[in-house]
Design a protein around this motif. Structure first.
Motif, PDB file in Angstrom:
ATOM      1  N   ALA A 132     -15.555 -33.970 -76.213  1.00  0.00           N
ATOM      2  CA  ALA A 132     -13.985 -33.771 -77.081  1.00  0.00           C
ATOM      3  C   ALA A 132     -13.814 -32.217 -77.297  1.00  0.00           C
ATOM      4  N   MET A 133     -15.525 -31.416 -77.338  1.00  0.00           N
ATOM      5  CA  MET A 133     -15.235 -30.219 -77.494  1.00  0.00           C
ATOM      6  C   MET A 133     -15.304 -29.467 -76.367  1.00  0.00           C
ATOM      7  N   ARG A 134     -15.599 -29.740 -75.751  1.00  0.00           N
ATOM      8  CA  ARG A 134     -14.865 -29.127 -74.193  1.00  0.00           C
ATOM      9  C   ARG A 134     -13.479 -29.588 -74.601  1.00  0.00           C
ATOM     10  N   ILE A 135     -12.699 -30.928 -75.173  1.00  0.00           N
ATOM     11  CA  ILE A 135     -10.841 -30.818 -75.053  1.00  0.00           C
ATOM     12  C   ILE A 135      -9.827 -30.031 -76.225  1.00  0.00           C
ATOM     13  N   SER A 136     -10.872 -29.513 -76.884  1.00  0.00           N
ATOM     14  CA  SER A 136     -10.885 -29.084 -77.880  1.00  0.00           C
ATOM     15  C   SER A 136     -10.742 -26.696 -77.380  1.00  0.00           C
ATOM     16  N   ILE A 137     -11.632 -26.679 -76.526  1.00  0.00           N
ATOM     17  CA  ILE A 137     -11.951 -25.487 -76.277  1.00  0.00           C
ATOM     18  C   ILE A 137     -10.704 -25.223 -74.553  1.00  0.00           C
TER      19      ILE A 137
ATOM     20  N   SER B 186      -2.891 -32.889 -74.140  1.00  0.00           N
ATOM     21  CA  SER B 186      -3.054 -34.727 -74.610  1.00  0.00           C
ATOM     22  C   SER B 186      -3.481 -34.842 -74.070  1.00  0.00           C
ATOM     23  N   LEU B 187      -2.608 -34.692 -72.291  1.00  0.00           N
ATOM     24  CA  LEU B 187      -2.654 -35.783 -71.045  1.00  0.00           C
ATOM     25  C   LEU B 187      -4.053 -35.397 -70.770  1.00  0.00           C
ATOM     26  N   VAL B 188      -4.513 -34.101 -70.581  1.00  0.00           N
ATOM     27  CA  VAL B 188      -6.170 -34.188 -70.302  1.00  0.00           C
ATOM     28  C   VAL B 188      -6.806 -34.990 -70.976  1.00  0.00           C
ATOM     29  N   ALA B 189      -6.594 -34.897 -72.627  1.00  0.00           N
ATOM     30  CA  ALA B 189      -7.396 -36.300 -73.623  1.00  0.00           C
ATOM     31  C   ALA B 189      -7.515 -37.245 -73.341  1.00  0.00           C
ATOM     32  N   TYR B 190      -6.172 -38.070 -73.223  1.00  0.00           N
ATOM     33  CA  TYR B 190      -5.904 -39.245 -72.909  1.00  0.00           C
ATOM     34  C   TYR B 190      -7.106 -39.764 -71.934  1.00  0.00           C
ATOM     35  N   ARG B 191      -6.579 -38.964 -70.609  1.00  0.00           N
ATOM     36  CA  ARG B 191      -7.390 -39.127 -69.630  1.00  0.00           C
ATOM     37  C   ARG B 191      -8.578 -39.521 -69.785  1.00  0.00           C
TER      38      ARG B 191
ATOM     39  N   SER C 251      -8.412 -38.858 -79.682  1.00  0.00           N
ATOM     40  CA  SER C 251      -9.174 -39.078 -78.362  1.00  0.00           C
ATOM     41  C   SER C 251     -10.229 -38.735 -79.305  1.00  0.00           C
ATOM     42  N   ALA C 252     -10.232 -37.164 -79.845  1.00  0.00           N
ATOM     43  CA  ALA C 252     -11.547 -36.161 -79.834  1.00  0.00           C
ATOM     44  C   ALA C 252     -11.924 -36.938 -80.788  1.00  0.00           C
ATOM     45  N   SER C 253     -11.227 -37.380 -81.733  1.00  0.00           N
ATOM     46  CA  SER C 253     -12.008 -38.381 -83.135  1.00  0.00           C
ATOM     47  C   SER C 253     -13.220 -40.300 -82.201  1.00  0.00           C
ATOM     48  N   THR C 254     -12.809 -40.448 -81.226  1.00  0.00           N
ATOM     49  CA  THR C 254     -12.437 -42.114 -80.543  1.00  0.00           C
ATOM     50  C   THR C 254     -13.661 -41.445 -79.681  1.00  0.00           C
ATOM     51  N   LEU C 255     -13.821 -40.065 -79.429  1.00  0.00           N
ATOM     52  CA  LEU C 255     -15.249 -39.684 -77.899  1.00  0.00           C
ATOM     53  C   LEU C 255     -16.099 -39.036 -79.202  1.00  0.00           C
TER      54      LEU C 255
ATOM     55  N   ARG D 168      -7.861 -26.690 -75.300  1.00  0.00           N
ATOM     56  CA  ARG D 168      -5.874 -27.053 -75.530  1.00  0.00           C
ATOM     57  C   ARG D 168      -6.120 -25.779 -76.942  1.00  0.00           C
ATOM     58  N   LEU D 169      -7.080 -25.427 -77.092  1.00  0.00           N
ATOM     59  CA  LEU D 169      -7.134 -23.747 -77.888  1.00  0.00           C
ATOM     60  C   LEU D 169      -6.972 -22.734 -76.841  1.00  0.00           C
ATOM     61  N   PHE D 170      -8.252 -22.489 -76.270  1.00  0.00           N
ATOM     62  CA  PHE D 170      -8.837 -21.212 -75.707  1.00  0.00           C
ATOM     63  C   PHE D 170      -7.895 -21.449 -73.843  1.00  0.00           C
ATOM     64  N   VAL D 171      -7.337 -22.276 -73.930  1.00  0.00           N
ATOM     65  CA  VAL D 171      -7.146 -22.532 -72.362  1.00  0.00           C
ATOM     66  C   VAL D 171      -5.370 -21.904 -72.050  1.00  0.00           C
ATOM     67  N   PHE D 172      -4.713 -23.089 -73.427  1.00  0.00           N
ATOM     68  CA  PHE D 172      -3.555 -24.244 -73.391  1.00  0.00           C
ATOM     69  C   PHE D 172      -3.297 -22.531 -74.305  1.00  0.00           C
ATOM     70  N   PHE D 173      -3.828 -23.066 -75.526  1.00  0.00           N
ATOM     71  CA  PHE D 173      -2.142 -22.738 -77.033  1.00  0.00           C
ATOM     72  C   PHE D 173      -2.204 -20.935 -77.107  1.00  0.00           C
ATOM     73  N   ILE D 174      -3.703 -20.069 -77.287  1.00  0.00           N
ATOM     74  CA  ILE D 174      -3.749 -18.720 -77.408  1.00  0.00           C
ATOM     75  C   ILE D 174      -3.159 -18.226 -76.551  1.00  0.00           C
ATOM     76  N   PRO D 175      -3.465 -18.501 -74.695  1.00  0.00           N
ATOM     77  CA  PRO D 175      -2.732 -17.551 -73.414  1.00  0.00           C
ATOM     78  C   PRO D 175      -0.746 -17.672 -73.754  1.00  0.00           C
ATOM     79  N   MET D 176      -1.175 -18.997 -74.002  1.00  0.00           N
ATOM     80  CA  MET D 176       0.407 -19.117 -74.129  1.00  0.00           C
ATOM     81  C   MET D 176       1.271 -18.647 -75.051  1.00  0.00           C
ATOM     82  N   ALA D 177       0.882 -19.182 -76.148  1.00  0.00           N
ATOM     83  CA  ALA D 177       1.465 -18.077 -77.596  1.00  0.00           C
ATOM     84  C   ALA D 177       1.310 -16.560 -77.483  1.00  0.00           C
ATOM     85  N   TRP D 178       0.339 -16.094 -76.708  1.00  0.00           N
ATOM     86  CA  TRP D 178       0.553 -14.968 -76.597  1.00  0.00           C
ATOM     87  C   TRP D 178       1.293 -14.303 -75.313  1.00  0.00           C
ATOM     88  N   ILE D 179       1.053 -14.511 -75.325  1.00  0.00           N
ATOM     89  CA  ILE D 179       2.776 -14.362 -73.412  1.00  0.00           C
ATOM     90  C   ILE D 179       4.078 -14.803 -73.419  1.00  0.00           C
ATOM     91  N   ALA D 180       4.007 -15.538 -75.058  1.00  0.00           N
ATOM     92  CA  ALA D 180       5.323 -16.610 -75.427  1.00  0.00           C
ATOM     93  C   ALA D 180       5.843 -15.078 -76.349  1.00  0.00           C
TER      94      ALA D 180
END
Length: 448
Positions: free
Chosen positions: A389-394, A429-434, A376-380, A396-408
């Protein structure tokens, strides 16, 4: 086989013809990475962990190259789609020259920040000498690595994926041959240890640089001899960087997040870091088919976007997403079945094998969703929408990935962190596809 016509040929066979050569090239590239870590693992746990620490930094440079390549490919492919061949050659020439000069400057400056950076990432006094020994040589070849990747993007924008694939394959084979020779020594060649792995890469990248520049100059006339007029050069550079900088920042977020995650994993010991380093390389190998598709999809999208064929863009994107989800599910099943054999191959000790088995059993389940995100990012980016595309990366990594990984990690430990990786990729991925689907509907409607 002739270079495919991206504006007229049937979509699925065209993408297949372009993707298969890139798969060969990426396979060879991933095998070289695995060979690197295999030979270094024979030196012991400390060098193996040191190589894992270098991954976020080296991948940051690769991400920079990917960003520059994305910007170059998106602009060039659109110019080619619009029939502006001469302007495309001028832009390619100026952009490659500026890329070489910029990375040369970055390489010189970066030498002064290695010790504090890796110390901040959690490297121990035992690991730091190995890390610095590797990176001090690796930086010498970074300029050729980045310029090669941008030059390959120029070739792909032209519709040629066979030459970049061949270049990657030759480079990887040369690297794999040099690895054991320079790491362990033979005859008059002294053993260089972990420095030998870096030296093998530098030699391979330098040789391939000469070949790629020759191909662009001689075969495709996409490098031309002309006086470097500052206004023209910087004008071309700014045009490319409007897409390239956001794309580079998006890609560089991944190793930055990787550095944070490595620091989290380091809480569980050097063996866990070593296993995580193996996992990072296995991840790239597991995603290689979709990575190849993400390299061939953008020139197809950009050329058809430039020619006004939005319906072909929609068909290509939706087909790529369906394929990625099915393919990566199959890859997960295969990794799960053969996880014991894979762990035995890359684990230098039983203490490394346990976290690696845990990684193999959980993390690959999210690879399908991860493929949706980068397709999706490459298509954008190909649609000249790099900020989305950059907003999707932000996200993914800083709203979902790192906070969820740290808590877990805090609550459930290493296993919980690995589960969080899968959940974070699924949500992003759901956000990116939409986002991409809505944009394509708007583009299609505006042409009617």
């Amino acid at each position: 086989m002739a270079t495919p016509n991206l504006l007229q040929d049937t979509i699925r066979p065209t993408l297949l013809r372009m993707t298969l050569p890139m798969m060969v090239g990426i396979v060879s590239l991933m095998l070289f990475n695995l060979a690197d870590i295999y030979f270094v693992s024979l030196l012991g746990t400390a060098p193996m962990a040191a190589l894992a620490f270098t991954f976020p930094v080296t991948f940051s440079v690769v991400s920079l190259a990917i960003g520059f390549g994305i910007g170059t490919s998106a602009i060039l492919a659109r110019l080619i789609g619009e029939g502006q061949q001469e302007k495309a050659a001028e832009l390619a020439t100026d952009n490659l020259m500026m890329t070489l000069l910029l990375v040369l400057g970055i390489s010189l400056i970066a030498q002064f920040f290695m010790t504090p950076l890796f110390t901040l990432m959690g490297a121990t006094e035992e690991q730091l000498p190995y890390i610095l020994a590797y990176m001090n040589i690796w930086w010498f070849g970074a300029v050729f690595l980045v310029t090669n990747m941008v030059a390959n993007s120029v070739l792909r924008a032209r519709g040629d994926t066979k030459t970049p694939a061949l270049v990657m394959a030759v480079s990887s084979v040369l690297n794999m041959l040099l690895d054991p020779l320079l790491i362990f020594g033979w005859g008059p060649v002294p053993a260089m240890g972990i420095q030998g792995a870096a030296m093998a890469s530098v030699i391979a990248w330098t040789g391939i640089f000469i070949v790629v520049i020759y191909v662009l100059y001689q075969r495709y006339k996409l490098i031309i001899l002309m006086r470097p007029i500052a206004r023209r050069v910087f004008g071309h550079w700014l045009t490319v960087m409007k897409i390239g900088v956001p794309a580079a920042l998006s890609n560089m977020m991944t190793p930055i997040a990787g550095g944070v995650l490595t620091a989290m994993v380091a809480q569980h010991g050097a063996e866990a870091v070593a296993a995580f380093g193996v996992g990072n390389r296995l991840e790239s190998l597991s995603l290689l088919v979709c990575l190849a598709l993400s390299m061939t999809l953008p020139p197809f999208v950009s050329q058809n976007f430039g020619a006004g064929h939005i319906h072909r863009v929609i068909t290509a994107y939706q087909g790529a997403i369906k394929f990625a989800l099915i393919w990566q599910l199959l890859v997960f099943v295969l990794l799960w079945i053969f996880r014991e054999s894979i762990a035995d191959l890359f684990a230098a000790s039983e203490l490394i094998k346990a976290p690696l088995l845990m990684w193999l059993s959980i993390v690959p389940l999210g690879f399908g969703m991860q493929a949706v995100i980068f397709l999706s990012a490459s298509t954008l980016n190909a649609l000249h929408q790099p900020l989305r595309a950059m907003r999707i990366s932000i996200l993914r990594l800083f709203v979902f990935f790192i906070p969820m990984a740290w808590i877990a990690n805090e609550v459930w430990g290493l296993q919980g962190m690995f589960v969080a990786f899968v959940l974070a990729n699924s949500a992003a991925s759901l956000v990116a596809y939409r986002v991409v689907s809505q944009l394509l509907v708007v583009k299609c409607g505006s042409q009617q």
